[in-house]
Scaffold this motif. Structure first.
Motif, short mmCIF file in Angstrom:
data_model
loop_
_atom_site.label_atom_id
_atom_site.label_comp_id
_atom_site.label_asym_id
_atom_site.label_seq_id
_atom_site.Cartn_x
_atom_site.Cartn_y
_atom_site.Cartn_z
N MET A 72 2.60 31.57 19.89
CA MET A 72 2.61 30.49 18.87
C MET A 72 3.69 30.20 18.18
SD MET A 72 -0.56 29.70 16.53
CE MET A 72 -0.25 29.01 14.84
N THR A 73 4.32 28.84 18.21
CA THR A 73 5.30 28.52 17.47
C THR A 73 5.10 28.08 16.28
OG1 THR A 73 5.59 26.48 18.42
CG2 THR A 73 6.98 28.03 19.36
N SER A 74 6.05 28.14 15.40
CA SER A 74 5.82 27.68 13.74
C SER A 74 6.96 26.48 13.40
CB SER A 74 5.88 28.73 12.77
OG SER A 74 6.03 28.19 11.43
N THR A 75 6.30 25.34 12.86
CA THR A 75 7.39 24.37 12.48
C THR A 75 7.78 24.57 11.04
OG1 THR A 75 5.37 23.22 11.31
CG2 THR A 75 6.02 22.76 13.71
N GLN A 76 7.46 25.83 10.50
CA GLN A 76 7.91 26.00 8.89
C GLN A 76 9.32 26.43 9.01
OE1 GLN A 76 5.21 28.83 7.13
NE2 GLN A 76 6.29 28.78 5.12
N SER A 77 10.05 26.27 8.16
CA SER A 77 11.40 26.52 7.84
C SER A 77 11.48 27.79 7.06
CB SER A 77 12.28 25.21 7.16
OG SER A 77 13.19 25.71 7.06
N THR A 78 12.42 28.69 7.49
CA THR A 78 12.33 29.82 6.60
C THR A 78 13.24 29.43 5.27
OG1 THR A 78 14.41 30.57 7.77
CG2 THR A 78 12.28 31.41 8.62
N THR A 79 13.98 28.41 5.42
CA THR A 79 14.85 27.95 4.20
C THR A 79 14.44 26.87 3.72
OG1 THR A 79 16.95 29.40 5.21
CG2 THR A 79 17.22 27.75 3.23
N TRP A 80 13.78 26.86 2.58
CA TRP A 80 13.32 25.63 1.79
C TRP A 80 14.61 24.95 1.11
CZ3 TRP A 80 8.82 27.38 -1.76
CH2 TRP A 80 7.88 27.73 -0.99
N PRO A 81 14.74 23.49 1.12
CA PRO A 81 15.41 22.90 0.39
C PRO A 81 15.80 23.51 -1.06
CG PRO A 81 14.17 21.48 1.69
CD PRO A 81 13.64 22.68 1.57
N GLU A 82 16.88 23.16 -1.38
CA GLU A 82 17.32 23.47 -2.93
C GLU A 82 16.35 22.91 -3.72
OE1 GLU A 82 20.93 23.30 -6.16
OE2 GLU A 82 21.32 23.36 -3.86
N GLY A 83 15.63 23.60 -4.77
CA GLY A 83 15.11 22.95 -5.97
C GLY A 83 13.37 23.00 -5.64
N VAL A 84 13.26 23.36 -4.19
CA VAL A 84 11.57 23.33 -3.94
C VAL A 84 11.06 24.58 -4.58
CG1 VAL A 84 10.05 23.53 -1.99
CG2 VAL A 84 11.97 21.83 -1.89
N VAL A 92 -1.24 18.45 8.40
CA VAL A 92 -2.17 18.94 9.57
C VAL A 92 -1.05 18.75 10.67
CG1 VAL A 92 -3.99 18.29 11.04
CG2 VAL A 92 -4.27 18.56 8.58
N GLY A 93 -0.27 17.71 10.50
CA GLY A 93 0.85 17.15 11.75
C GLY A 93 2.05 18.15 11.39
N GLY A 94 2.24 18.87 10.45
CA GLY A 94 3.39 19.73 10.36
C GLY A 94 4.32 19.04 9.42
N GLY A 102 6.30 13.43 5.28
CA GLY A 102 5.87 12.67 6.53
C GLY A 102 5.28 11.23 6.21
N CYS A 103 4.81 11.21 4.98
CA CYS A 103 4.25 9.91 4.68
C CYS A 103 4.45 9.60 3.32
CB CYS A 103 2.75 9.71 4.53
SG CYS A 103 1.93 10.52 3.25
N PRO A 104 4.51 8.13 2.70
CA PRO A 104 4.99 8.01 1.70
C PRO A 104 4.35 8.16 0.31
CG PRO A 104 4.14 5.98 2.59
CD PRO A 104 3.90 6.93 3.63
N LYS A 105 3.53 9.05 0.29
CA LYS A 105 2.40 9.57 -0.71
C LYS A 105 3.13 10.67 -1.58
CE LYS A 105 -1.54 7.71 0.65
NZ LYS A 105 -2.76 7.25 0.10
N ARG A 107 -2.15 13.77 8.28
CA ARG A 107 -1.81 13.85 9.62
C ARG A 107 -0.35 13.74 9.96
NH1 ARG A 107 -6.26 15.64 12.05
NH2 ARG A 107 -5.78 15.08 14.01
N ALA A 108 0.30 13.27 9.06
CA ALA A 108 1.81 12.85 9.33
C ALA A 108 2.39 14.01 9.76
CB ALA A 108 2.53 12.58 8.13
N MET A 109 3.36 13.60 10.86
CA MET A 109 4.40 14.62 11.51
C MET A 109 5.52 14.43 10.60
SD MET A 109 3.57 13.91 15.54
CE MET A 109 4.66 14.96 15.87
#
Length: 96
Positions: free
Chosen positions: A1-13, A20-22, A42-45, A88-90
């Protein structure tokens, strides 16, 4: 199984939730000392929760309820998690 999660977060996160869409819903301090923000990648919210303490009415006569920093961060995390569970935004494509 592959993961879409980055191991390095952007600065300040300070927290990250996956939709659900990753897409990532990141929690940051938009303006340190002012507010905590949860923003969907993924969406403007998004949500911006002020944490500067204030008393009395504002110039327009309205009252605003301000949080302390920890409460604002907790509310941003709760919104981000709730949004990520339903959205569900990608992830937006890499512009490269």
């Amino acid at each position: 199984m592959t993961s879409t999660q980055s191991t390095t977060w952007p600065e300040g996160v300070i927290a990250r939730y996956l939709t659900v869409g990753g897409a990532a819903v990141d929690v940051t301090e938009d303006e340190p000392g002012v507010c905590t923000v949860a923003n969907c990648g993924g969406c403007p919210k998004y949500r911006c929760i002020d944490w500067t303490r204030s008393t009395g009415a504002h110039f327009d006569g309205s009252y605003r309820e301000y949080q302390d920093r920890e409460s604002a961060e907790q509310q941003a995390r709760e919104w981000a998690q709730s949004h990520a569970e339903k959205c569900r935004a990608m992830p937006k494509p890499d512009p490269r």
